[in-house]
Write a protein that holds these residues in place. Sequence first.
Motif, PDB file in Angstrom:
ATOM      1  N   ALA A 180      34.928 -38.368  26.858  1.00 33.55           N
ATOM      2  CA  ALA A 180      34.559 -37.224  27.691  1.00 33.55           C
ATOM      3  C   ALA A 180      35.103 -35.929  27.097  1.00 33.55           C
ATOM      4  N   THR A 181      36.335 -35.957  26.633  1.00 34.24           N
ATOM      5  CA  THR A 181      36.925 -34.763  26.017  1.00 34.24           C
ATOM      6  C   THR A 181      36.170 -34.369  24.756  1.00 34.24           C
ATOM      7  N   LYS A 182      35.793 -35.367  23.977  1.00 32.19           N
ATOM      8  CA  LYS A 182      35.051 -35.074  22.748  1.00 32.19           C
ATOM      9  C   LYS A 182      33.692 -34.478  23.073  1.00 32.19           C
ATOM     10  N   THR A 183      33.043 -34.974  24.137  1.00 31.43           N
ATOM     11  CA  THR A 183      31.736 -34.435  24.532  1.00 31.43           C
ATOM     12  C   THR A 183      31.861 -32.986  24.987  1.00 31.43           C
ATOM     13  N   GLU A 184      32.896 -32.686  25.770  1.00 33.98           N
ATOM     14  CA  GLU A 184      33.111 -31.313  26.219  1.00 33.98           C
ATOM     15  C   GLU A 184      33.382 -30.386  25.044  1.00 33.98           C
ATOM     16  N   LEU A 189      31.417 -26.045  21.510  1.00 35.52           N
ATOM     17  CA  LEU A 189      31.136 -25.564  20.163  1.00 35.52           C
ATOM     18  C   LEU A 189      29.675 -25.175  20.014  1.00 35.52           C
ATOM     19  N   LEU A 190      28.777 -25.976  20.583  1.00 37.54           N
ATOM     20  CA  LEU A 190      27.352 -25.640  20.515  1.00 37.54           C
ATOM     21  C   LEU A 190      27.063 -24.346  21.266  1.00 37.54           C
ATOM     22  N   LYS A 191      27.736 -24.155  22.400  1.00 37.76           N
ATOM     23  CA  LYS A 191      27.529 -22.925  23.165  1.00 37.76           C
ATOM     24  C   LYS A 191      27.983 -21.712  22.384  1.00 37.76           C
ATOM     25  N   GLN A 192      29.127 -21.843  21.704  1.00 35.41           N
ATOM     26  CA  GLN A 192      29.607 -20.734  20.879  1.00 35.41           C
ATOM     27  C   GLN A 192      28.630 -20.416  19.757  1.00 35.41           C
TER      28      GLN A 192
END
Length: 261
Positions: A180-184, A189-192
């Motif tokens: 879950a942490t890796k997905t967040e 990162l994609l949002k940035q």
Amino acid sequence: MASFGWKRKIGEKVSKATSQQFEAEAADEKDLADDDDTNWVHATKRRKEILLEDCVKKSKELKDEGADLAENRRYREAILKWDEALQLTPEDATLYEMKSQVLMSLHEMFPAVHAAEMAVQRNPRSWDAWQTLGRAQLGLGEIALAIRSFQVSLHIFPMNPEVWKEDLSWARKLHEQQKATKTESVQALLKQKELAQEPIPDYDFESDEIVAVCAAIAEKEKALSAAKTVVIVSASGAVETVTEKDSCPATPDETLFIRAR
């Protein structure tokens, strides 16, 4: 010239009875020699067995002494005892497994994993060695490897409730949290990246509103540059602000006033 004949063979003059007696004595000596060789081999093998038994006995004593020290939280002394025992019985998987547990208590995870791996190599069928390896890997942050070690331990001893309910359950929970942490992190990162790739708005710099604003700013700057103010301090200390114009500057007597812009 002397003539040569065949030379007589050695032993040709020895009687038959003497020859048979000699052969019998030689056979007896050979049997005695064979018996001596057999006895020597047997004695050597027996000495090795006795030495091995002594090593096993001494190793067990050292193992028990180390266990007593570990129960009293004298971990370093326990490790020294077990290392001494490993010099006598280097294939004892239990010594490595116990050593790994103590190293985990000392928060030395890398040596703990190494000791547990040595235990598993020497006895791959030891479920407690696999359990200890999984716990050491979990302490090192290797959650996926720890889950595999716990699964092997359960495969060897399926009815072990401790591994099933505590070790494996906890490792799987940590694995889900890690995913879950890796997905967040990936989503952030994609949002940035998306924000960084947004195009700059295409402003119309020739619109009437922008032209009017630019004209107003220009007029204001022109008015400020046309009228300048001068702060004049007289010799008596009086302060006076005078507005100057480029066409007719107001310049009082310089002997009586000091200018300060």
